[in-house]
Design a protein around this motif. Structure first.
Motif, PDB file in Angstrom:
ATOM      1  N   VAL A  30       2.442  13.619 -17.552  1.00  0.00           N
ATOM      2  CA  VAL A  30       3.136  14.738 -16.920  1.00  0.00           C
ATOM      3  C   VAL A  30       4.539  14.778 -17.506  1.00  0.00           C
ATOM      4  O   VAL A  30       5.225  13.750 -17.539  1.00  0.00           O
ATOM      5  N   VAL A  31       4.965  15.937 -17.973  1.00  0.00           N
ATOM      6  CA  VAL A  31       6.311  16.073 -18.527  1.00  0.00           C
ATOM      7  C   VAL A  31       7.305  15.996 -17.375  1.00  0.00           C
ATOM      8  O   VAL A  31       7.326  16.851 -16.491  1.00  0.00           O
ATOM      9  N   ALA A  32       8.118  14.925 -17.374  1.00  0.00           N
ATOM     10  CA  ALA A  32       9.103  14.705 -16.319  1.00  0.00           C
ATOM     11  C   ALA A  32      10.457  15.294 -16.695  1.00  0.00           C
ATOM     12  O   ALA A  32      11.258  15.617 -15.819  1.00  0.00           O
ATOM     13  N   ARG A  33      10.706  15.431 -17.997  1.00  0.00           N
ATOM     14  CA  ARG A  33      11.967  15.991 -18.452  1.00  0.00           C
ATOM     15  C   ARG A  33      11.748  16.661 -19.792  1.00  0.00           C
ATOM     16  O   ARG A  33      11.197  16.078 -20.714  1.00  0.00           O
ATOM     17  N   GLY A  34      12.178  17.894 -19.884  1.00  0.00           N
ATOM     18  CA  GLY A  34      12.030  18.676 -21.107  1.00  0.00           C
ATOM     19  C   GLY A  34      11.717  20.110 -20.737  1.00  0.00           C
ATOM     20  O   GLY A  34      11.515  20.425 -19.563  1.00  0.00           O
ATOM     21  N   PRO A  35      11.667  20.986 -21.723  1.00  0.00           N
ATOM     22  CA  PRO A  35      11.441  22.406 -21.452  1.00  0.00           C
ATOM     23  C   PRO A  35      10.134  22.707 -20.731  1.00  0.00           C
ATOM     24  O   PRO A  35      10.031  23.690 -20.031  1.00  0.00           O
ATOM     25  N   GLU A  36       9.136  21.862 -20.909  1.00  0.00           N
ATOM     26  CA  GLU A  36       7.839  22.079 -20.269  1.00  0.00           C
ATOM     27  C   GLU A  36       7.686  21.221 -19.021  1.00  0.00           C
ATOM     28  O   GLU A  36       6.562  20.847 -18.652  1.00  0.00           O
ATOM     29  N   GLU A  37       8.784  20.911 -18.352  1.00  0.00           N
ATOM     30  CA  GLU A  37       8.755  20.044 -17.177  1.00  0.00           C
ATOM     31  C   GLU A  37       7.662  20.473 -16.202  1.00  0.00           C
ATOM     32  O   GLU A  37       7.532  21.646 -15.878  1.00  0.00           O
ATOM     33  N   GLY A  38       6.853  19.506 -15.786  1.00  0.00           N
ATOM     34  CA  GLY A  38       5.750  19.775 -14.862  1.00  0.00           C
ATOM     35  C   GLY A  38       4.415  19.978 -15.555  1.00  0.00           C
ATOM     36  O   GLY A  38       3.368  19.920 -14.913  1.00  0.00           O
ATOM     37  N   ALA A  39       4.428  20.191 -16.871  1.00  0.00           N
ATOM     38  CA  ALA A  39       3.161  20.375 -17.602  1.00  0.00           C
ATOM     39  C   ALA A  39       2.363  19.075 -17.567  1.00  0.00           C
ATOM     40  O   ALA A  39       2.917  17.986 -17.603  1.00  0.00           O
ATOM     41  N   VAL A  65      11.645  13.308 -33.191  1.00  0.00           N
ATOM     42  CA  VAL A  65      10.264  12.849 -33.091  1.00  0.00           C
ATOM     43  C   VAL A  65       9.649  12.843 -34.490  1.00  0.00           C
ATOM     44  O   VAL A  65       9.800  13.798 -35.250  1.00  0.00           O
ATOM     45  N   SER A  66       8.967  11.764 -34.825  1.00  0.00           N
ATOM     46  CA  SER A  66       8.285  11.674 -36.119  1.00  0.00           C
ATOM     47  C   SER A  66       7.059  12.585 -36.135  1.00  0.00           C
ATOM     48  O   SER A  66       6.543  12.970 -35.081  1.00  0.00           O
ATOM     49  N   ARG A  67       6.574  12.888 -37.325  1.00  0.00           N
ATOM     50  CA  ARG A  67       5.401  13.762 -37.439  1.00  0.00           C
ATOM     51  C   ARG A  67       4.230  13.202 -36.629  1.00  0.00           C
ATOM     52  O   ARG A  67       3.563  13.925 -35.926  1.00  0.00           O
ATOM     53  N   TYR A  68       3.960  11.926 -36.799  1.00  0.00           N
ATOM     54  CA  TYR A  68       2.948  11.226 -35.996  1.00  0.00           C
ATOM     55  C   TYR A  68       3.697  10.078 -35.340  1.00  0.00           C
ATOM     56  O   TYR A  68       3.906   9.042 -35.955  1.00  0.00           O
ATOM     57  N   HIS A  69       4.121  10.264 -34.107  1.00  0.00           N
ATOM     58  CA  HIS A  69       5.088   9.365 -33.474  1.00  0.00           C
ATOM     59  C   HIS A  69       4.430   8.214 -32.714  1.00  0.00           C
ATOM     60  O   HIS A  69       4.769   7.058 -32.912  1.00  0.00           O
ATOM     61  N   THR A  70       3.511   8.548 -31.829  1.00  0.00           N
ATOM     62  CA  THR A  70       2.894   7.516 -31.001  1.00  0.00           C
ATOM     63  C   THR A  70       1.476   7.924 -30.621  1.00  0.00           C
ATOM     64  O   THR A  70       1.124   9.101 -30.680  1.00  0.00           O
ATOM     65  N   GLU A  71       0.687   6.931 -30.231  1.00  0.00           N
ATOM     66  CA  GLU A  71      -0.696   7.180 -29.817  1.00  0.00           C
ATOM     67  C   GLU A  71      -0.928   6.569 -28.446  1.00  0.00           C
ATOM     68  O   GLU A  71      -0.398   5.505 -28.146  1.00  0.00           O
ATOM     69  N   GLU A 104       0.112   2.906 -13.824  1.00  0.00           N
ATOM     70  CA  GLU A 104       0.476   4.081 -13.019  1.00  0.00           C
ATOM     71  C   GLU A 104       1.990   4.197 -12.871  1.00  0.00           C
ATOM     72  O   GLU A 104       2.671   3.240 -12.526  1.00  0.00           O
ATOM     73  N   GLY A 105       2.510   5.388 -13.165  1.00  0.00           N
ATOM     74  CA  GLY A 105       3.925   5.681 -12.968  1.00  0.00           C
ATOM     75  C   GLY A 105       4.833   5.283 -14.110  1.00  0.00           C
ATOM     76  O   GLY A 105       6.044   5.509 -14.040  1.00  0.00           O
ATOM     77  N   ASP A 106       4.276   4.702 -15.181  1.00  0.00           N
ATOM     78  CA  ASP A 106       5.112   4.329 -16.321  1.00  0.00           C
ATOM     79  C   ASP A 106       5.824   5.555 -16.880  1.00  0.00           C
ATOM     80  O   ASP A 106       5.269   6.655 -16.918  1.00  0.00           O
ATOM     81  N   GLU A 107       7.054   5.342 -17.346  1.00  0.00           N
ATOM     82  CA  GLU A 107       7.846   6.403 -17.959  1.00  0.00           C
ATOM     83  C   GLU A 107       7.834   6.209 -19.472  1.00  0.00           C
ATOM     84  O   GLU A 107       8.177   5.133 -19.968  1.00  0.00           O
ATOM     85  N   ILE A 108       7.419   7.243 -20.183  1.00  0.00           N
ATOM     86  CA  ILE A 108       7.313   7.203 -21.638  1.00  0.00           C
ATOM     87  C   ILE A 108       8.337   8.182 -22.208  1.00  0.00           C
ATOM     88  O   ILE A 108       8.379   9.338 -21.801  1.00  0.00           O
ATOM     89  N   TRP A 109       9.145   7.694 -23.148  1.00  0.00           N
ATOM     90  CA  TRP A 109      10.119   8.543 -23.831  1.00  0.00           C
ATOM     91  C   TRP A 109       9.700   8.699 -25.279  1.00  0.00           C
ATOM     92  O   TRP A 109       9.550   7.721 -26.004  1.00  0.00           O
ATOM     93  N   VAL A 110       9.531   9.936 -25.685  1.00  0.00           N
ATOM     94  CA  VAL A 110       9.254  10.256 -27.077  1.00  0.00           C
ATOM     95  C   VAL A 110      10.275  11.322 -27.459  1.00  0.00           C
ATOM     96  O   VAL A 110      10.194  12.454 -26.988  1.00  0.00           O
ATOM     97  N   GLY A 111      11.251  10.927 -28.262  1.00  0.00           N
ATOM     98  CA  GLY A 111      12.350  11.843 -28.553  1.00  0.00           C
ATOM     99  C   GLY A 111      13.081  12.190 -27.268  1.00  0.00           C
ATOM    100  O   GLY A 111      13.386  11.308 -26.460  1.00  0.00           O
ATOM    101  N   LYS A 112      13.311  13.468 -27.050  1.00  0.00           N
ATOM    102  CA  LYS A 112      14.033  13.924 -25.861  1.00  0.00           C
ATOM    103  C   LYS A 112      13.109  14.254 -24.695  1.00  0.00           C
ATOM    104  O   LYS A 112      13.565  14.612 -23.624  1.00  0.00           O
ATOM    105  N   VAL A 113      11.802  14.143 -24.914  1.00  0.00           N
ATOM    106  CA  VAL A 113      10.828  14.472 -23.871  1.00  0.00           C
ATOM    107  C   VAL A 113      10.462  13.202 -23.113  1.00  0.00           C
ATOM    108  O   VAL A 113      10.219  12.159 -23.713  1.00  0.00           O
ATOM    109  N   ARG A 114      10.423  13.312 -21.794  1.00  0.00           N
ATOM    110  CA  ARG A 114      10.058  12.191 -20.929  1.00  0.00           C
ATOM    111  C   ARG A 114       8.760  12.529 -20.228  1.00  0.00           C
ATOM    112  O   ARG A 114       8.594  13.611 -19.677  1.00  0.00           O
ATOM    113  N   PHE A 115       7.830  11.584 -20.268  1.00  0.00           N
ATOM    114  CA  PHE A 115       6.538  11.743 -19.618  1.00  0.00           C
ATOM    115  C   PHE A 115       6.384  10.681 -18.543  1.00  0.00           C
ATOM    116  O   PHE A 115       6.940   9.596 -18.648  1.00  0.00           O
TER     117      PHE A 115
END
Length: 121
Positions: A30-39, A65-71, A104-115
């Motif tokens: 779930v996008v927690a921070r970024g333009p698509e917040e809530g997606a 963010v790298s072209r292929y950043h994380t999996e 459950e509930g882990d926060e993932i940061w990829v560039g400026k987007v938080r999930f």
């Protein structure tokens, strides 16, 4: 007004499943921070790739963010996150990780987007 482009900073694209919450029984980001917040992005595949390249499963239009950043990979009954050799790193709960088990509930940061990771139930 023109539609936003996928290469705008921080934009996550990939046809989110819902703008409210993950479906029951389905792991999701779930996008927690970024333009698509809530997606919500379901993790139904064995491997979900996040990055800037248009072939990624979740496209992040952010120059940090790298072209292929994380999996995110399904392993047994759980999920692991694995950096794909990104320049700026993948963060899990504010720590740089190469590979880690998700809970459950882990926060993932990829560039400026938080999930936020939801394991499903």
């Amino acid at each position: 007004m023109p539609a936003p482009r996928a290469d705008e900073p921080g934009l996550a694209t990939a046809a989110p499943d819902s703008m409210v919450r993950p479906r029951t029984g389905t792991a999701a980001l779930v996008v927690a921070r970024g333009p698509e917040e809530g997606a919500v992005f379901s993790l139904e595949q064995s491997c979900t790739v996040l990055g800037r390249h248009r072939d990624c499963d979740i496209v992040l239009g952010d120059v940090t963010v790298s072209r292929y950043h994380t999996e995110i990979r399904r392993e047994g009954d759980g999920f692991v996150i694995q950096d794909a050799g990104s320049l700026n790193g993948t963060y899990l709960n504010r720590h740089v990780v190469d590979r880690a088990v998700l809970t459950e509930g882990d926060e993932i940061w990829v560039g400026k987007v938080r999930f936020t990771f939801h394991a499903g139930s």
